[in-house]
Design an enzyme around this catalytic site. Sequence first.
Site, PDB file in Angstrom:
ATOM      1  N   GLN A 114      45.813  59.691  45.387  1.00 37.42           N
ATOM      2  CA  GLN A 114      46.993  58.913  45.773  1.00 37.42           C
ATOM      3  C   GLN A 114      46.694  57.432  45.973  1.00 37.42           C
ATOM      4  O   GLN A 114      47.599  56.645  46.183  1.00 37.42           O
ATOM      5  CB  GLN A 114      47.607  59.502  47.047  1.00 37.42           C
ATOM      6  CG  GLN A 114      48.146  60.900  46.827  1.00 37.42           C
ATOM      7  CD  GLN A 114      48.799  61.486  48.066  1.00 37.42           C
ATOM      8  OE1 GLN A 114      48.940  60.842  49.101  1.00 37.42           O
ATOM      9  NE2 GLN A 114      49.220  62.732  47.962  1.00 37.42           N
ATOM     10  N   HIS A 125      47.710  59.801  51.431  1.00 39.81           N
ATOM     11  CA  HIS A 125      48.559  59.133  52.421  1.00 39.81           C
ATOM     12  C   HIS A 125      48.069  57.725  52.784  1.00 39.81           C
ATOM     13  O   HIS A 125      47.756  57.438  53.927  1.00 39.81           O
ATOM     14  CB  HIS A 125      48.698  59.992  53.689  1.00 39.81           C
ATOM     15  CG  HIS A 125      49.246  61.365  53.410  1.00 39.81           C
ATOM     16  ND1 HIS A 125      49.478  62.277  54.407  1.00 39.81           N
ATOM     17  CD2 HIS A 125      49.601  61.968  52.263  1.00 39.81           C
ATOM     18  CE1 HIS A 125      49.950  63.400  53.863  1.00 39.81           C
ATOM     19  NE2 HIS A 125      50.024  63.234  52.563  1.00 39.81           N
ATOM     20  N   GLU A 167      62.388  61.531  54.817  1.00 40.46           N
ATOM     21  CA  GLU A 167      63.212  60.755  55.745  1.00 40.46           C
ATOM     22  C   GLU A 167      63.610  59.390  55.194  1.00 40.46           C
ATOM     23  O   GLU A 167      62.882  58.802  54.410  1.00 40.46           O
ATOM     24  CB  GLU A 167      62.428  60.502  57.050  1.00 40.46           C
ATOM     25  CG  GLU A 167      61.988  61.778  57.750  1.00 40.46           C
ATOM     26  CD  GLU A 167      61.202  61.492  59.023  1.00 40.46           C
ATOM     27  OE1 GLU A 167      60.973  60.302  59.351  1.00 40.46           O
ATOM     28  OE2 GLU A 167      60.817  62.471  59.689  1.00 40.46           O
TER      29      GLU A 167
HETATM   30 CA   LIG Z   1      60.027  61.040  61.534  1.00 42.60          CA
END
Ligand SMILES: [Ca+2]
Length: 372
Positions: A86, A148, A247
């Site tokens: 990543q 990440h 989100e």
């Molecule tokens: Ca959150």
Amino acid sequence: MRKAILALPVLALACGADESPPPPALEPTPHVVEVFVEGLKNPWALDFAPDGRLFITEAGGRLRVATDGVLDPKPQRILGVVQEWQGGLMDLAFHPDFATNRLVYLAYTVARDGKGMTRVSRFREEEGALGAAQVVFEGFPGAAQNKHFGCRLAFGTDGKLYVTLGERHERERAQDLMDLNGKTLRLNDDGSVPADNPFAGRADARPEIFSYGHRNAQGMAVQPGSGLIFQTEHGPTGDDGPGGGDEVNIVEASRNYGWPLVHHRETREGTVPPLLEYTPALAPGGAIFYTGDALKGWKGDFLFANLVGQCLVRVKLDGRKVVGQEILLRREHGRLRDVAQGPDGAVYVITSNTDWGGSDRGAATDRVLRIR
Ligand SMILES: [Ca+2]
């Protein structure tokens, strides 16, 4: 028979949370999609310079520039970039005064002690080429596994540089205020720390931190008018929590966005629940606010590109309130990683079908698509 029994817990894990109810559907926008640039390898970010040139990063460490849709065949190599899984060359941002100071900011993974970390450097463009790297944020050590990293960059209306860092797949780091991973950072344009940062002057927190409790935010855009910072963030993937739970957040000073204490739509005192939550996962990437007139009715809308979801999402807002949503390009062009607005008012997205998550698709190149 045995196979069927074994399949059950796997299925339960994959569907770990209830599907989230979508916002009201907006009327579909009539649009045309064209191929604008071809021949890219694992592109990560795109943005238009004030002079109309299109800059594109490729995760392997190359910066590409296209003028009027024609890609310069000679990429510029960014020294020190380590691409593994990543990580690699990620976001780019132009200094708000780029037209006069020619400063381009790049975020990329570098190696330290055999581990990857996210560095931000700025480069002055002279005679069409980038000068030497001036390190703005050196990076903060993370896990050995290359997951990440974040990393999106955006200048706020306050002139500060905002940087997203993922928690490096070590969940607890997101809540540790002495750790910079799993945070949004707020920096001056030269990398120094603003004196008015929310945790400045505290012995138990790092002064660079603006917000915390983030898993891996890979989209960020500033809402015109309000100056509010919106982010997209990847939810858990099954090995660190129930799948889904992607989100969209409005990110504000000193606030805790919950990971890993809460995820999906869970609430807990002291944490901010997401403005929007998506289960099953879309894997959201880059985001913009649309400010043009060319796409009718889109002015002020929040757009973000999606990898797993293979779509572009358009969210209509009234300030902080979600009014409705449209899903575009769904499964028409594969994985989408970033989105930009062109000087012509059209919207441009990059595909991500040659990255580590798309290589099994056998795609030879990636593209920039123009939506008008
Ligand atoms: Ca959150």
